[in-house]
Design a protein around this motif. Sequence first.
Motif, mmCIF file in Angstrom:
data_model
loop_
_atom_site.group_PDB
_atom_site.id
_atom_site.type_symbol
_atom_site.label_atom_id
_atom_site.label_comp_id
_atom_site.label_asym_id
_atom_site.label_seq_id
_atom_site.Cartn_x
_atom_site.Cartn_y
_atom_site.Cartn_z
ATOM 1 N N LEU A 36 0.830 -1.212 0.000
ATOM 2 C CA LEU A 36 0.000 0.000 0.000
ATOM 3 C C LEU A 36 0.860 1.255 0.000
ATOM 4 O O LEU A 36 0.573 2.222 -0.717
ATOM 5 C CB LEU A 36 -0.930 -0.017 1.209
ATOM 6 N N ALA A 40 0.896 1.008 -4.242
ATOM 7 C CA ALA A 40 -0.500 1.337 -4.531
ATOM 8 C C ALA A 40 -0.759 2.838 -4.488
ATOM 9 O O ALA A 40 -1.521 3.367 -5.301
ATOM 10 C CB ALA A 40 -1.416 0.614 -3.552
ATOM 11 N N GLU A 41 -0.138 3.542 -3.545
ATOM 12 C CA GLU A 41 -0.390 4.987 -3.440
ATOM 13 C C GLU A 41 0.091 5.729 -4.680
ATOM 14 O O GLU A 41 -0.517 6.716 -5.103
ATOM 15 C CB GLU A 41 0.278 5.536 -2.183
ATOM 16 N N VAL A 43 0.196 4.380 -7.705
ATOM 17 C CA VAL A 43 -0.685 3.999 -8.810
ATOM 18 C C VAL A 43 -1.948 4.848 -8.804
ATOM 19 O O VAL A 43 -2.440 5.282 -9.847
ATOM 20 C CB VAL A 43 -1.025 2.497 -8.737
ATOM 21 N N TRP A 44 -2.504 5.096 -7.615
ATOM 22 C CA TRP A 44 -3.742 5.874 -7.507
ATOM 23 C C TRP A 44 -3.483 7.359 -7.258
ATOM 24 O O TRP A 44 -4.390 8.094 -6.923
ATOM 25 C CB TRP A 44 -4.619 5.321 -6.388
ATOM 26 N N HIS A 73 -9.743 3.914 -3.459
ATOM 27 C CA HIS A 73 -9.240 2.596 -3.057
ATOM 28 C C HIS A 73 -8.247 2.719 -1.897
ATOM 29 O O HIS A 73 -8.280 1.916 -0.953
ATOM 30 C CB HIS A 73 -8.547 1.919 -4.250
ATOM 31 N N ILE A 74 -7.359 3.698 -1.983
ATOM 32 C CA ILE A 74 -6.317 3.846 -0.973
ATOM 33 C C ILE A 74 -6.922 4.114 0.395
ATOM 34 O O ILE A 74 -6.537 3.494 1.409
ATOM 35 C CB ILE A 74 -5.349 4.991 -1.362
ATOM 36 N N TRP A 77 -8.700 0.957 1.685
ATOM 37 C CA TRP A 77 -7.743 -0.036 2.165
ATOM 38 C C TRP A 77 -7.112 0.388 3.487
ATOM 39 O O TRP A 77 -6.876 -0.448 4.365
ATOM 40 C CB TRP A 77 -6.661 -0.262 1.111
ATOM 41 N N LYS A 187 -4.540 -0.737 -12.261
ATOM 42 C CA LYS A 187 -5.367 -0.623 -11.064
ATOM 43 C C LYS A 187 -6.152 -1.901 -10.803
ATOM 44 O O LYS A 187 -6.359 -2.290 -9.646
ATOM 45 C CB LYS A 187 -6.320 0.565 -11.212
ATOM 46 N N PHE A 190 -3.721 -4.404 -9.126
ATOM 47 C CA PHE A 190 -3.506 -4.094 -7.712
ATOM 48 C C PHE A 190 -4.753 -4.387 -6.886
ATOM 49 O O PHE A 190 -4.649 -4.865 -5.740
ATOM 50 C CB PHE A 190 -3.096 -2.629 -7.546
ATOM 51 N N THR A 191 -5.924 -4.113 -7.431
ATOM 52 C CA THR A 191 -7.156 -4.395 -6.697
ATOM 53 C C THR A 191 -7.318 -5.891 -6.441
ATOM 54 O O THR A 191 -7.621 -6.316 -5.316
ATOM 55 C CB THR A 191 -8.367 -3.859 -7.483
ATOM 56 N N MET A 194 -4.655 -7.025 -3.769
ATOM 57 C CA MET A 194 -4.973 -6.630 -2.394
ATOM 58 C C MET A 194 -6.158 -7.410 -1.844
ATOM 59 O O MET A 194 -6.157 -7.831 -0.674
ATOM 60 C CB MET A 194 -5.260 -5.128 -2.339
#
Length: 281
Positions: A36, A40-41, A43-44, A73-74, A77, A187, A190-191, A194
């Motif tokens: 995350l 992930a951060e 990516v979003w 999403h971030i 999560w 995305k 990654f979804t 996770m």
Amino acid sequence: MNWGSFYAVISGVNRHSTGIGRVWLSVIFVFRILVLVVAAESVWGDEKSGFTCNTQQPGCNSVCYDQFFPISHIRLWALQLILVSTPALLVAMHVAHRRHIDKKIFRRTGRSSPKELEQIKNQKFKITGALWWTYMMSIMFRIIFEMAFLYIFYLIYPDFKMVRLVKCDSFPCPNTVDCFVSRPTEKTIFTVFMLSVSGVCVLLNMAEVVYLIGKACLRCCSSPGEESKGGWISQKMSTYRQNEINQIIADSSLKSKFSATKKIPAEKEVSSGLQLVQKHK
């Protein structure tokens, strides 16, 4: 958010956990918190600026983005990780309460040396008795939170897939417009990753529940003699501690009574001596 401090708080329960619980905590840190924070951060990071619609109408982009992505999403999560990890603090509070009671007993019995207090601080508790119920309750809360967030993700993003193109006709858009999502394939990957790790955590929690119940059944059924002996020893130890506390209270009361009764005979001896002197005269 400082995830390192958050991990340090929940890792304090690690020494009182089972082997499966330690694996669960490692999965939380490596495959969820690190992913995350590191990947992930980023990516979003452009999810709002990269969401474009084929219109120049003011406010249309923002309205359409809010319609198809009601929560990031971030942030979802992050909220999931906090709620899933927080029940572990129930075990930490239970252990802290037991240590506080042990320290209080040691101080009342006069055994309050730094070495003995350090032994209480480093003591590892077995998952039995009331601690077993607290630990089990924390695992059940984890499972409930994990399943609830998986269901929320499914409701907001059906099939857990990020679409490339969405059609929006909300006000103030002049008509039905086409809106494009930036990096939808990345995305989606990654979804799925996770949420798959979240499913693995649910399986680990269920396995730990089965392990704890099985171990408790083995303690109760396979060796009733040892269990009764252990229960007898624990009962005797608690009785012994209570007797020590009662003895200290009784000794302090006896000392006060003895000092009071010691003064009374001395006064009687003095008065009787005076009476004898008067009679002799």
